[in-house]
Design a protein around this motif. Structure first.
Motif, PDB file in Angstrom:
ATOM      1  N   GLU A   1     -11.821  -8.465 -11.254  1.00 50.17           N
ATOM      2  CA  GLU A   1     -11.505  -9.036 -12.563  1.00 50.17           C
ATOM      3  C   GLU A   1     -11.025 -10.474 -12.413  1.00 50.17           C
ATOM      4  O   GLU A   1     -11.357 -11.333 -13.231  1.00 50.17           O
ATOM      5  N   GLY A   2     -10.264 -10.731 -11.362  1.00 51.83           N
ATOM      6  CA  GLY A   2      -9.800 -12.089 -11.094  1.00 51.83           C
ATOM      7  C   GLY A   2     -10.950 -13.033 -10.814  1.00 51.83           C
ATOM      8  O   GLY A   2     -10.962 -14.179 -11.272  1.00 51.83           O
ATOM      9  N   ILE A   3     -11.929 -12.557 -10.066  1.00 51.88           N
ATOM     10  CA  ILE A   3     -13.109 -13.380  -9.789  1.00 51.88           C
ATOM     11  C   ILE A   3     -13.829 -13.708 -11.095  1.00 51.88           C
ATOM     12  O   ILE A   3     -14.236 -14.844 -11.330  1.00 51.88           O
ATOM     13  N   LYS A   4     -13.971 -12.707 -11.946  1.00 56.46           N
ATOM     14  CA  LYS A   4     -14.668 -12.907 -13.219  1.00 56.46           C
ATOM     15  C   LYS A   4     -13.994 -13.995 -14.049  1.00 56.46           C
ATOM     16  O   LYS A   4     -14.656 -14.785 -14.719  1.00 56.46           O
ATOM     17  N   GLU A   5     -12.670 -14.055 -13.990  1.00 56.45           N
ATOM     18  CA  GLU A   5     -11.928 -15.078 -14.738  1.00 56.45           C
ATOM     19  C   GLU A   5     -12.030 -16.459 -14.088  1.00 56.45           C
ATOM     20  O   GLU A   5     -11.956 -17.474 -14.766  1.00 56.45           O
ATOM     21  N   LYS A   6     -12.178 -16.506 -12.775  1.00 58.56           N
ATOM     22  CA  LYS A   6     -12.188 -17.785 -12.061  1.00 58.56           C
ATOM     23  C   LYS A   6     -13.541 -18.499 -12.090  1.00 58.56           C
ATOM     24  O   LYS A   6     -13.589 -19.715 -12.080  1.00 58.56           O
TER      25      LYS A   6
ATOM     26  N   GLU B   1     -23.179 -10.265  -3.545  1.00 54.24           N
ATOM     27  CA  GLU B   1     -22.739 -10.544  -2.170  1.00 54.24           C
ATOM     28  C   GLU B   1     -21.831  -9.436  -1.631  1.00 54.24           C
ATOM     29  O   GLU B   1     -21.876  -9.090  -0.459  1.00 54.24           O
ATOM     30  N   LEU B   2     -21.011  -8.872  -2.511  1.00 58.39           N
ATOM     31  CA  LEU B   2     -20.012  -7.886  -2.082  1.00 58.39           C
ATOM     32  C   LEU B   2     -20.402  -6.451  -2.424  1.00 58.39           C
ATOM     33  O   LEU B   2     -19.576  -5.541  -2.342  1.00 58.39           O
ATOM     34  N   LYS B   3     -21.663  -6.241  -2.779  1.00 51.86           N
ATOM     35  CA  LYS B   3     -22.123  -4.902  -3.159  1.00 51.86           C
ATOM     36  C   LYS B   3     -21.943  -3.896  -2.023  1.00 51.86           C
ATOM     37  O   LYS B   3     -21.475  -2.781  -2.233  1.00 51.86           O
ATOM     38  N   GLY B   4     -22.305  -4.281  -0.805  1.00 54.68           N
ATOM     39  CA  GLY B   4     -22.155  -3.389   0.349  1.00 54.68           C
ATOM     40  C   GLY B   4     -20.698  -2.996   0.578  1.00 54.68           C
ATOM     41  O   GLY B   4     -20.401  -1.832   0.870  1.00 54.68           O
ATOM     42  N   LEU B   5     -19.800  -3.956   0.437  1.00 50.66           N
ATOM     43  CA  LEU B   5     -18.366  -3.681   0.590  1.00 50.66           C
ATOM     44  C   LEU B   5     -17.892  -2.700  -0.476  1.00 50.66           C
ATOM     45  O   LEU B   5     -17.165  -1.748  -0.177  1.00 50.66           O
TER      46      LEU B   5
ATOM     47  N   VAL C   1     -12.486 -21.124  -6.608  1.00 48.43           N
ATOM     48  CA  VAL C   1     -12.832 -19.705  -6.511  1.00 48.43           C
ATOM     49  C   VAL C   1     -12.869 -19.358  -5.024  1.00 48.43           C
ATOM     50  O   VAL C   1     -13.576 -20.005  -4.266  1.00 48.43           O
ATOM     51  N   PRO C   2     -12.093 -18.375  -4.610  1.00 48.64           N
ATOM     52  CA  PRO C   2     -12.078 -18.020  -3.184  1.00 48.64           C
ATOM     53  C   PRO C   2     -13.461 -17.597  -2.686  1.00 48.64           C
ATOM     54  O   PRO C   2     -14.263 -17.028  -3.425  1.00 48.64           O
ATOM     55  N   ALA C   3     -13.724 -17.875  -1.426  1.00 49.39           N
ATOM     56  CA  ALA C   3     -14.998 -17.509  -0.800  1.00 49.39           C
ATOM     57  C   ALA C   3     -15.124 -15.988  -0.718  1.00 49.39           C
ATOM     58  O   ALA C   3     -14.115 -15.271  -0.700  1.00 49.39           O
ATOM     59  N   PRO C   4     -16.348 -15.476  -0.666  1.00 53.95           N
ATOM     60  CA  PRO C   4     -16.543 -14.032  -0.540  1.00 53.95           C
ATOM     61  C   PRO C   4     -15.823 -13.415   0.661  1.00 53.95           C
ATOM     62  O   PRO C   4     -15.382 -12.269   0.588  1.00 53.95           O
ATOM     63  N   THR C   5     -15.666 -14.165   1.738  1.00 51.89           N
ATOM     64  CA  THR C   5     -14.947 -13.626   2.899  1.00 51.89           C
ATOM     65  C   THR C   5     -13.476 -13.386   2.579  1.00 51.89           C
ATOM     66  O   THR C   5     -12.876 -12.427   3.066  1.00 51.89           O
TER      67      THR C   5
ATOM     68  N   GLU D   1      -5.885 -29.681   2.261  1.00 51.13           N
ATOM     69  CA  GLU D   1      -6.464 -28.566   2.993  1.00 51.13           C
ATOM     70  C   GLU D   1      -7.933 -28.456   2.611  1.00 51.13           C
ATOM     71  O   GLU D   1      -8.269 -28.468   1.429  1.00 51.13           O
ATOM     72  N   THR D   2      -8.798 -28.340   3.584  1.00 53.40           N
ATOM     73  CA  THR D   2     -10.220 -28.182   3.284  1.00 53.40           C
ATOM     74  C   THR D   2     -10.478 -26.754   2.799  1.00 53.40           C
ATOM     75  O   THR D   2      -9.654 -25.857   3.006  1.00 53.40           O
ATOM     76  N   PHE D   3     -11.643 -26.562   2.206  1.00 55.73           N
ATOM     77  CA  PHE D   3     -12.003 -25.235   1.723  1.00 55.73           C
ATOM     78  C   PHE D   3     -12.083 -24.251   2.883  1.00 55.73           C
ATOM     79  O   PHE D   3     -11.664 -23.099   2.757  1.00 55.73           O
ATOM     80  N   GLU D   4     -12.585 -24.713   4.020  1.00 53.85           N
ATOM     81  CA  GLU D   4     -12.691 -23.846   5.202  1.00 53.85           C
ATOM     82  C   GLU D   4     -11.305 -23.455   5.713  1.00 53.85           C
ATOM     83  O   GLU D   4     -11.092 -22.301   6.095  1.00 53.85           O
ATOM     84  N   GLN D   5     -10.368 -24.393   5.722  1.00 56.38           N
ATOM     85  CA  GLN D   5      -9.005 -24.091   6.152  1.00 56.38           C
ATOM     86  C   GLN D   5      -8.350 -23.102   5.180  1.00 56.38           C
ATOM     87  O   GLN D   5      -7.650 -22.180   5.591  1.00 56.38           O
ATOM     88  N   PHE D   6      -8.577 -23.318   3.888  1.00 59.23           N
ATOM     89  CA  PHE D   6      -8.058 -22.418   2.857  1.00 59.23           C
ATOM     90  C   PHE D   6      -8.611 -21.011   3.091  1.00 59.23           C
ATOM     91  O   PHE D   6      -7.864 -20.027   3.085  1.00 59.23           O
ATOM     92  N   THR D   7      -9.922 -20.927   3.315  1.00 58.22           N
ATOM     93  CA  THR D   7     -10.572 -19.635   3.535  1.00 58.22           C
ATOM     94  C   THR D   7     -10.011 -18.945   4.767  1.00 58.22           C
ATOM     95  O   THR D   7      -9.638 -17.766   4.716  1.00 58.22           O
ATOM     96  N   ASP D   8      -9.914 -19.672   5.869  1.00 58.12           N
ATOM     97  CA  ASP D   8      -9.382 -19.094   7.107  1.00 58.12           C
ATOM     98  C   ASP D   8      -7.942 -18.621   6.934  1.00 58.12           C
ATOM     99  O   ASP D   8      -7.566 -17.550   7.419  1.00 58.12           O
ATOM    100  N   ARG D   9      -7.144 -19.415   6.222  1.00 58.41           N
ATOM    101  CA  ARG D   9      -5.729 -19.066   6.022  1.00 58.41           C
ATOM    102  C   ARG D   9      -5.588 -17.762   5.244  1.00 58.41           C
ATOM    103  O   ARG D   9      -4.819 -16.871   5.617  1.00 58.41           O
ATOM    104  N   TYR D  10      -6.370 -17.619   4.161  1.00 64.09           N
ATOM    105  CA  TYR D  10      -6.229 -16.409   3.348  1.00 64.09           C
ATOM    106  C   TYR D  10      -6.907 -15.190   3.975  1.00 64.09           C
ATOM    107  O   TYR D  10      -6.420 -14.069   3.806  1.00 64.09           O
ATOM    108  N   VAL D  11      -7.997 -15.376   4.696  1.00 67.26           N
ATOM    109  CA  VAL D  11      -8.598 -14.244   5.403  1.00 67.26           C
ATOM    110  C   VAL D  11      -7.584 -13.700   6.404  1.00 67.26           C
ATOM    111  O   VAL D  11      -7.330 -12.490   6.477  1.00 67.26           O
TER     112      VAL D  11
END
Length: 137
Positions: free
Chosen positions: A99-104, A117-121, A72-76, A37-47
């Motif tokens: 916290e999970g991101i910090k560990e990854k 990147e995710l400050k606005g969110l 590490v999952p993409a910001p999206t 699975e490409t990173f883009e496919q992985f990202t699309d699947r989890y989004v």
């Protein structure tokens, strides 16, 4: 043919020989029958997964599966996961995603890049990170 002899012949025929049980090297397949699975496919699947998650169990199951991969999952993906956690009204899971991101990530600069990147969110949904809640750790 005598009945006893017929039974012996049938048993011998039913027992595979050693040569018959060996698999030729050309016929072997890799352990996984799935294509990479490409990173883009992985990202699309989890989004898509997090956008359709309907309850806390599903969100947490998706997070466990997503973070189990060696990337590490993409910001999206993170945005979709945080929105899903807030949609099912679970603030603590939203905080734990960071916290999970910090560990990854490999270093503090990468973690800071995700936070930037995710400050606005985070502001939009009112999410504080652990460091803001309990001081630096």
């Amino acid at each position: 043919m005598r009945p006893q002899m017929l039974t012996t012949v049938l048993r011998a025929a039913a027992r595979p020989t050693l040569a018959a049980t060996r698999v030729a090297p050309a016929l072997t397949r890799p352990a996984s029958g799935h294509a990479q699975e490409t990173f883009e496919q992985f990202t699309d699947r989890y989004v898509s997964f997090f956008q359709n998650a309907e309850d806390l169990f599903e969100v947490q199951r998706g997070l466990n599966n997503c973070f189990a991969h060696d990337l590490v999952p993409a910001p999206t993906v993170i945005e979709a996961a945080v929105r899903a956690a807030r949609r099912v009204n679970d603030y603590s899971t939203a905080v734990r995603i960071f916290e999970g991101i910090k560990e990854k990530v490999e270093n503090k600069q990468q973690y800071q890049a995700y936070l930037d990147e995710l400050k606005g969110l985070r502001q939009e949904l009112g999410i504080s990170i652990k460091e803001e809640l309990y001081g630096s750790s």
